[in-house]
Design an enzyme around this catalytic site. Structure first.
Site, PDB file in Angstrom:
ATOM      1  N   GLY A  19       0.777  -1.223   0.000  1.00 34.85           N
ATOM      2  CA  GLY A  19       0.000   0.000   0.000  1.00 34.85           C
ATOM      3  C   GLY A  19       0.811   1.276   0.000  1.00 34.85           C
ATOM      4  CG  ASP A  21       1.281   6.497  -2.196  1.00 32.25           C
ATOM      5  OD1 ASP A  21       1.741   7.482  -1.588  1.00 32.25           O
ATOM      6  OD2 ASP A  21       0.068   6.217  -2.189  1.00 32.25           O
ATOM      7  CE1 TYR A  29      -4.133   0.972   1.390  1.00 32.71           C
ATOM      8  CE2 TYR A  29      -5.194  -0.956   0.453  1.00 32.71           C
ATOM      9  CZ  TYR A  29      -4.287   0.078   0.346  1.00 32.71           C
ATOM     10  OH  TYR A  29      -3.532   0.219  -0.790  1.00 32.71           O
ATOM     11  CE  LYS A 212      -1.551   2.272 -10.293  1.00 34.23           C
ATOM     12  NZ  LYS A 212      -2.865   2.953 -10.273  1.00 34.23           N
ATOM     13  CE  LYS A 214       0.725   3.118  -5.826  1.00 34.15           C
ATOM     14  NZ  LYS A 214      -0.366   4.092  -6.019  1.00 34.15           N
ATOM     15  CG  ASP A 243       0.047   6.241  -8.878  1.00 34.38           C
ATOM     16  OD1 ASP A 243       0.078   7.490  -8.861  1.00 34.38           O
ATOM     17  OD2 ASP A 243      -0.785   5.569  -8.236  1.00 34.38           O
ATOM     18  CG  ASN A 245       0.483   7.734  -5.292  1.00 30.91           C
ATOM     19  OD1 ASN A 245       1.185   6.808  -5.731  1.00 30.91           O
ATOM     20  ND2 ASN A 245      -0.808   7.589  -5.038  1.00 30.91           N
ATOM     21  CD  GLU A 269      -2.807   6.295 -11.092  1.00 28.65           C
ATOM     22  OE1 GLU A 269      -3.450   6.193 -10.027  1.00 28.65           O
ATOM     23  OE2 GLU A 269      -2.507   5.299 -11.805  1.00 28.65           O
ATOM     24  CD  GLU A 296      -5.027   7.451  -5.653  1.00 30.94           C
ATOM     25  OE1 GLU A 296      -4.655   7.230  -4.496  1.00 30.94           O
ATOM     26  OE2 GLU A 296      -4.335   7.165  -6.662  1.00 30.94           O
ATOM     27  CG  ASP A 319     -12.274   5.712  -5.801  1.00 29.95           C
ATOM     28  OD1 ASP A 319     -13.318   5.081  -5.555  1.00 29.95           O
ATOM     29  OD2 ASP A 319     -11.200   5.488  -5.223  1.00 29.95           O
ATOM     30  CG  HIS A 346      -8.062   5.146  -6.975  1.00 25.48           C
ATOM     31  ND1 HIS A 346      -8.689   5.328  -5.756  1.00 25.48           N
ATOM     32  CD2 HIS A 346      -6.807   4.719  -6.689  1.00 25.48           C
ATOM     33  CE1 HIS A 346      -7.852   5.028  -4.782  1.00 25.48           C
ATOM     34  NE2 HIS A 346      -6.711   4.658  -5.322  1.00 25.48           N
ATOM     35  N   GLY A 348      -9.459   2.213  -4.684  1.00 27.15           N
ATOM     36  CA  GLY A 348      -9.137   2.271  -3.269  1.00 27.15           C
ATOM     37  C   GLY A 348     -10.009   1.351  -2.444  1.00 27.15           C
ATOM     38  CD  GLU A 373      -5.454   0.733  -8.810  1.00 24.83           C
ATOM     39  OE1 GLU A 373      -4.329   0.936  -8.338  1.00 24.83           O
ATOM     40  OE2 GLU A 373      -6.353   1.600  -8.818  1.00 24.83           O
TER      41      GLU A 373
END
Length: 411
Positions: A19, A21, A29, A212, A214, A243, A245, A269, A296, A319, A346, A348, A373
């Site tokens: 998770g 980034d 999460y 993908k 990061k 990505d 972020n 991204e 996102e 999203d 996205h 999530g 994704e």
């Protein structure tokens, strides 16, 4: 009739570096879960997604919104849900905290998604089927198109959906073949180079044809090295996305994105701040033909409208647990269809909800079935977890939106 509501703060710590980034190095999460208890014995479940701290604030706001649904019939509510969505999102006091963004809009997403879940369960069908079976007029009645009148009126939205109905049957084969997925878990930011190599090989073995990585390191050379590792393992026929972020400012993004051209990224991204529409326009021009993906952290239909108007986004990642829920997701998808821009949500929420929405996008709206994704870290917590086989999402058959959590269902 909805007789009671509950809102729960549910958090799951992840193992190791999963998770991570460039911005979120230690995510937890978390879901702000709204449950609507119907007098028929059914429970509608919806959620918004956060990374830990502040999840309780979203829950408090969701409780305020959900309380306004007590005593309402779900069929009557959804027959004119666009009007209710407009009223809730413009609540005279809560609107000051947005408008249409942040904690209050996440809370509205949780409540909205619970409404759609209960509606599908009431009809005894998966959400994707409920949406595809609705008439264009019924779909548009669930949408709030305010502030979009310059681009999309109710009449235009109905016509767009009507125009797709004659060919929708040609796209229903996706229900049997499954919706393609792409693997985000190959290259979390804190993974070692060797871990990235191993995960790339595993993803290929599992049938994924897109993945993908990061990026956004303090040292850009680390990102460039790792991107070439993924391309080396994946080969030229696999789509590789990067990505950042939101890590880079505009000058950094221009410099680094141009350096990535040598490994041929399918998209880059969230290269810079998600509110800076004009920076993305400048960047898109400066790094062409590299394509940008974003959404996102774009909170509402208005900012998506602006991104589409500038033409800088080649992929929109709206999203349904970031914008105001399924209703606003569909609204943004219609805008994207008008502009011919693919919708690649996205995920999530681990794909539980979006696996339904992309099927509607493809069948009823005519969007390309590009891919969705896939992030596996919370699947074991769902009553009906997504199923991936040979790199594709298997179409869910259970009534609802697949968002029921085991821990809450046992309460």
């Amino acid at each position: 009739m909805i007789k009671n509501i509950e809102v729960d703060d549910v958090r799951y710590a992840l193992d190791g570096s999963a998770g991570s980034d460039a911005i979120h190095t230690n995510p937890v999460y978390s879901y702000a879960v709204t449950r609507l208890f119907d007098d028929s014995g059914l429970t509608g479940t919806g959620f918004a997604f956060t990374l830990g701290e502040g999840n309780d604030l979203v829950c408090k706001a969701a409780h305020y919104y959900a309380g306004k649904l007590v005593g309402k019939d779900i069929e009557e509510t959804m027959a004119d849900f666009g009007r209710l969505f407009n009223q809730l999102s413009n609540d005279q006091q809560f609107r000051w905290l947005g408008p249409h963004k942040g904690v209050v809009h996440l809370a509205l997403a949780s409540v909205t998604n619970a409404c759609y879940d209960l509606w599908a369960k009431k009809r005894g069908v998966p959400l994707w089927k409920l949406l595809n079976d609705l008439s264009p007029e019924q779909i548009v009645a669930t949408l709030d198109l305010s502030y979009l009148e310059d681009e999309l009126t109710h009449a235009q939205a109905i016509q767009m959906l009507t125009d797709q109905r004659s060919t929708s049957h040609q796209r229903e084969n996706i229900l049997q073949t499954g919706y393609p997925g792409y693997d985000t878990s190959i290259g979390w930011f804190n993974y070692s180079d060797e871990k990235v190599r191993e995960n790339c090989k595993k993803a290929l073995e599992e049938g994924f044809t897109a993945m993908k990585l990061k990026v956004g390191s303090v040292d850009p050379e680390r990102d460039i090295r790792r991107a070439h590792i993924v391309r080396e393992i994946a080969g030229d026929n696999v789509k590789v996305m990067l990505d950042a972020n939101q890590q880079w400012n505009l000058p950094q993004a221009i410099s680094i994105c141009n350096k990535f051209k040598s490994m041929n990224p399918y998209w880059i991204e969230e290269p810079t701040h998600p509110d800076d529409v004009l920076a993305h326009k400048t960047l898109a021009n400066a790094v062409a033909p590299v394509k940008l993906a974003l959404g996102e952290h774009v909170p509402n239909k208005i900012i998506f409208k602006n991104y589409l108007q500038t033409g800088c986004a080649s992929f929109i990642q709206v999203d349904a647990v970031r914008v105001g829920g399924v209703s606003e997701f569909i609204t943004v998808s219609l805008l994207c269809k008008k502009y011919g821009v693919p919708v690649v949500p996205h995920v999530g929420d681990m794909g539980q909800l979006h696996q339904h929405l992309v099927l509607f996008n493809h069948i009823s709206m005519g969007h390309e079935a590009l891919f969705l994704e896939h992030i596996p870290h919370l699947q074991q917590h769902f009553v009906n977890p997504v199923h991936i086989s040979n790199g594709v999402y298997i179409t869910p058959q259970e009534p609802g939106s697949s968002c029921d959590l085991i821990a809450l269902s046992q309460k």
